[in-house]
Design an enzyme around this catalytic site. Structure first.
Site, PDB file in Angstrom:
ATOM      1  N   HIS A  49      -3.686   6.285  -2.220  1.00  0.00           N
ATOM      2  CA  HIS A  49      -4.272   5.792  -0.966  1.00  0.00           C
ATOM      3  C   HIS A  49      -5.605   5.137  -1.286  1.00  0.00           C
ATOM      4  O   HIS A  49      -6.385   5.685  -2.082  1.00  0.00           O
ATOM      5  CB  HIS A  49      -4.489   6.933   0.033  1.00  0.00           C
ATOM      6  CG  HIS A  49      -3.224   7.618   0.407  1.00  0.00           C
ATOM      7  ND1 HIS A  49      -2.328   7.077   1.293  1.00  0.00           N
ATOM      8  CD2 HIS A  49      -2.680   8.778  -0.020  1.00  0.00           C
ATOM      9  CE1 HIS A  49      -1.293   7.884   1.405  1.00  0.00           C
ATOM     10  NE2 HIS A  49      -1.468   8.927   0.619  1.00  0.00           N
TER      11      HIS A  49
ATOM     12  N   TYR B 261     -10.775   0.432   4.000  1.00  0.00           N
ATOM     13  CA  TYR B 261     -10.085   0.051   2.758  1.00  0.00           C
ATOM     14  C   TYR B 261     -10.913  -0.837   1.829  1.00  0.00           C
ATOM     15  O   TYR B 261     -10.426  -1.229   0.770  1.00  0.00           O
ATOM     16  CB  TYR B 261      -8.750  -0.612   3.107  1.00  0.00           C
ATOM     17  CG  TYR B 261      -7.918   0.259   4.021  1.00  0.00           C
ATOM     18  CD1 TYR B 261      -7.559   1.544   3.632  1.00  0.00           C
ATOM     19  CD2 TYR B 261      -7.551  -0.167   5.290  1.00  0.00           C
ATOM     20  CE1 TYR B 261      -6.850   2.386   4.475  1.00  0.00           C
ATOM     21  CE2 TYR B 261      -6.828   0.659   6.139  1.00  0.00           C
ATOM     22  CZ  TYR B 261      -6.484   1.935   5.730  1.00  0.00           C
ATOM     23  OH  TYR B 261      -5.784   2.758   6.568  1.00  0.00           O
TER      24      TYR B 261
HETATM   25  C1  DHK Z   1      -3.255   3.136   4.150  1.00  0.00           C
HETATM   26  C2  DHK Z   1      -2.880   3.026   5.444  1.00  0.00           C
HETATM   27  O1  DHK Z   1      -2.392   1.878   5.928  1.00  0.00           O
HETATM   28  C3  DHK Z   1      -3.044   4.131   6.383  1.00  0.00           C
HETATM   29  O2  DHK Z   1      -2.026   4.170   7.333  1.00  0.00           O
HETATM   30  C4  DHK Z   1      -3.138   5.445   5.692  1.00  0.00           C
HETATM   31  C5  DHK Z   1      -3.678   4.417   3.534  1.00  0.00           C
HETATM   32  C6  DHK Z   1      -4.091   5.426   4.527  1.00  0.00           C
HETATM   33  C7  DHK Z   1      -4.714   4.138   2.460  1.00  0.00           C
HETATM   34  O3  DHK Z   1      -5.784   4.731   2.455  1.00  0.00           O
HETATM   35  O4  DHK Z   1      -4.421   3.322   1.574  1.00  0.00           O
HETATM   36  O5  DHK Z   1      -3.510   6.425   6.597  1.00  0.00           O
END
Ligand code: DHK
Length: 148
Positions: free
Chosen positions: A100, A23
């Site tokens: 996402h 992330y």
């Molecule tokens: C965020 C999450 O917490 C994951 O469970 C997903 C998503 C993806 C993201 O990419 O923001 O799979």
């Protein structure tokens, strides 16, 4: 002023704590601040929320039926499991953008099937905070009054 709600699901509050992970380096507080700044520049009123609880997210989606012109949602892990969130989204009349931080199709196969996509006008994934800002740009366009 047009109203939009941006919902974030479980564990989104942990963004930025593992800068080398899926992330990126931006904390949830930085993402929230960036979205508020972009909404202000777009002239859109933004309600930016996060919950670790499915029922709370559903209550907010239902609330958006009364209060909001558009909805953005990163349902996080609930994206792949929650028919209840899908049903709530299907009852929302305005545009919905699924967001996402990561590119969910590049990750584990179980992240490749999104219930949320069944209700989404469009999807933005893999661009981190930049994608959230692009999603707000697109939403502002989608809910803009048609030129007279
Ligand atoms: C965020 C999450 O917490 C994951 O469970 C997903 C998503 C993806 C993201 O990419 O923001 O799979």
């Amino acid at each position: 002023m047009k109203q939009v709600m941006f919902l974030n699901g479980p564990n989104a509050n942990l963004y930025g704590l593992d800068p080398g992970g899926s992330y990126g380096p931006d904390s949830f507080a930085q993402i929230e601040a960036g979205c508020h700044a972009r909404a202000k520049a777009l002239g859109v009123a933004l309600s930016f929320r996060q919950s670790n609880h499915e029922g709370q997210l559903i209550d907010w989606i239902q609330q958006a039926r009364q209060d909001c012109d558009g909805l953005l949602i990163n349902a996080a892990g609930l994206t792949y499991t929650s028919v209840a969130i899908l049903d709530a989204l299907l009852a929302f009349d305005g545009p919905i953008i699924e967001c996402h931080m990561s590119n969910i199709w590049r990750r584990e196969p179980f992240r490749s099937h999104s219930f949320v996509s069944k209700a989404a006008t469009g999807v933005v994934a893999g661009l981190g905070l930049r994608g959230y800002l692009l999603a707000l740009d697109a939403m502002a366009d989608l809910i803009a009054e048609p030129a007279a």
